[in-house]
Design a protein around this motif. Structure first.
Motif, PDB file in Angstrom:
ATOM      1  N   VAL A 167     -29.761  48.564  50.943  1.00  0.00           N
ATOM      2  CA  VAL A 167     -30.739  48.977  49.929  1.00  0.00           C
ATOM      3  C   VAL A 167     -30.555  50.454  49.605  1.00  0.00           C
ATOM      4  O   VAL A 167     -30.551  50.846  48.437  1.00  0.00           O
ATOM      5  N   PHE A 168     -30.392  51.268  50.627  1.00  0.00           N
ATOM      6  CA  PHE A 168     -30.228  52.705  50.426  1.00  0.00           C
ATOM      7  C   PHE A 168     -29.011  53.008  49.556  1.00  0.00           C
ATOM      8  O   PHE A 168     -29.040  53.878  48.702  1.00  0.00           O
ATOM      9  N   CYS A 185     -24.783  45.488  46.543  1.00  0.00           N
ATOM     10  CA  CYS A 185     -24.918  44.023  46.506  1.00  0.00           C
ATOM     11  C   CYS A 185     -23.801  43.346  47.305  1.00  0.00           C
ATOM     12  O   CYS A 185     -24.002  42.247  47.812  1.00  0.00           O
ATOM     13  N   SER A 186     -22.650  43.980  47.438  1.00  0.00           N
ATOM     14  CA  SER A 186     -21.594  43.373  48.250  1.00  0.00           C
ATOM     15  C   SER A 186     -22.015  43.338  49.721  1.00  0.00           C
ATOM     16  O   SER A 186     -21.758  42.350  50.420  1.00  0.00           O
ATOM     17  N   SER A 187     -22.699  44.371  50.188  1.00  0.00           N
ATOM     18  CA  SER A 187     -23.219  44.362  51.564  1.00  0.00           C
ATOM     19  C   SER A 187     -24.304  43.310  51.724  1.00  0.00           C
ATOM     20  O   SER A 187     -24.376  42.633  52.749  1.00  0.00           O
ATOM     21  N   MET A 188     -25.144  43.161  50.697  1.00  0.00           N
ATOM     22  CA  MET A 188     -26.207  42.158  50.759  1.00  0.00           C
ATOM     23  C   MET A 188     -25.614  40.755  50.878  1.00  0.00           C
ATOM     24  O   MET A 188     -26.142  39.914  51.599  1.00  0.00           O
ATOM     25  N   ARG A 189     -24.511  40.507  50.204  1.00  0.00           N
ATOM     26  CA  ARG A 189     -23.857  39.197  50.282  1.00  0.00           C
ATOM     27  C   ARG A 189     -23.333  38.955  51.702  1.00  0.00           C
ATOM     28  O   ARG A 189     -23.502  37.865  52.257  1.00  0.00           O
ATOM     29  N   THR A 190     -22.736  39.959  52.299  1.00  0.00           N
ATOM     30  CA  THR A 190     -22.229  39.843  53.666  1.00  0.00           C
ATOM     31  C   THR A 190     -23.376  39.572  54.635  1.00  0.00           C
ATOM     32  O   THR A 190     -23.260  38.735  55.535  1.00  0.00           O
ATOM     33  N   ILE A 191     -24.481  40.265  54.444  1.00  0.00           N
ATOM     34  CA  ILE A 191     -25.662  40.057  55.288  1.00  0.00           C
ATOM     35  C   ILE A 191     -26.189  38.636  55.110  1.00  0.00           C
ATOM     36  O   ILE A 191     -26.545  37.972  56.091  1.00  0.00           O
ATOM     37  N   ALA A 192     -26.236  38.156  53.882  1.00  0.00           N
ATOM     38  CA  ALA A 192     -26.698  36.787  53.618  1.00  0.00           C
ATOM     39  C   ALA A 192     -25.822  35.774  54.351  1.00  0.00           C
ATOM     40  O   ALA A 192     -26.330  34.790  54.902  1.00  0.00           O
TER      41      ALA A 192
END
Length: 72
Positions: free
Chosen positions: A46-47, A51-58
């Motif tokens: 978020v900081f 969105c690429s990190s968010m996909r990895t987290i998902a």
């Protein structure tokens, strides 16, 4: 922060975490129940508005909790 991807995946982290992808994925985790490392990764994504990190987290979350989960 909300990220939507061309394959239909949607990740919404605004306290609780919600991951959706059509009929295949439906995960909801209340903020207080998000594991520490995942929460740290979410906050970092978020900081940096990543969105690429968010996909990895998902992907990590669905591997951990499955494609259908509601954790309150």
């Amino acid at each position: 922060m909300k990220c939507e991807y061309s394959d239909g995946l949607s990740v919404n982290y605004s306290g609780p975490l919600q991951i959706l992808k059509g009929q295949d994925v439906n995960v909801f985790i209340k903020e207080a129940r998000i594991p520490g490392q995942i929460k740290e990764d979410l906050d970092t994504a978020v900081f940096s508005h990543s969105c690429s990190s968010m996909r990895t987290i998902a992907e990590t979350v669905t591997k951990t909790f499955g494609n259908r989960a509601c954790i309150h």
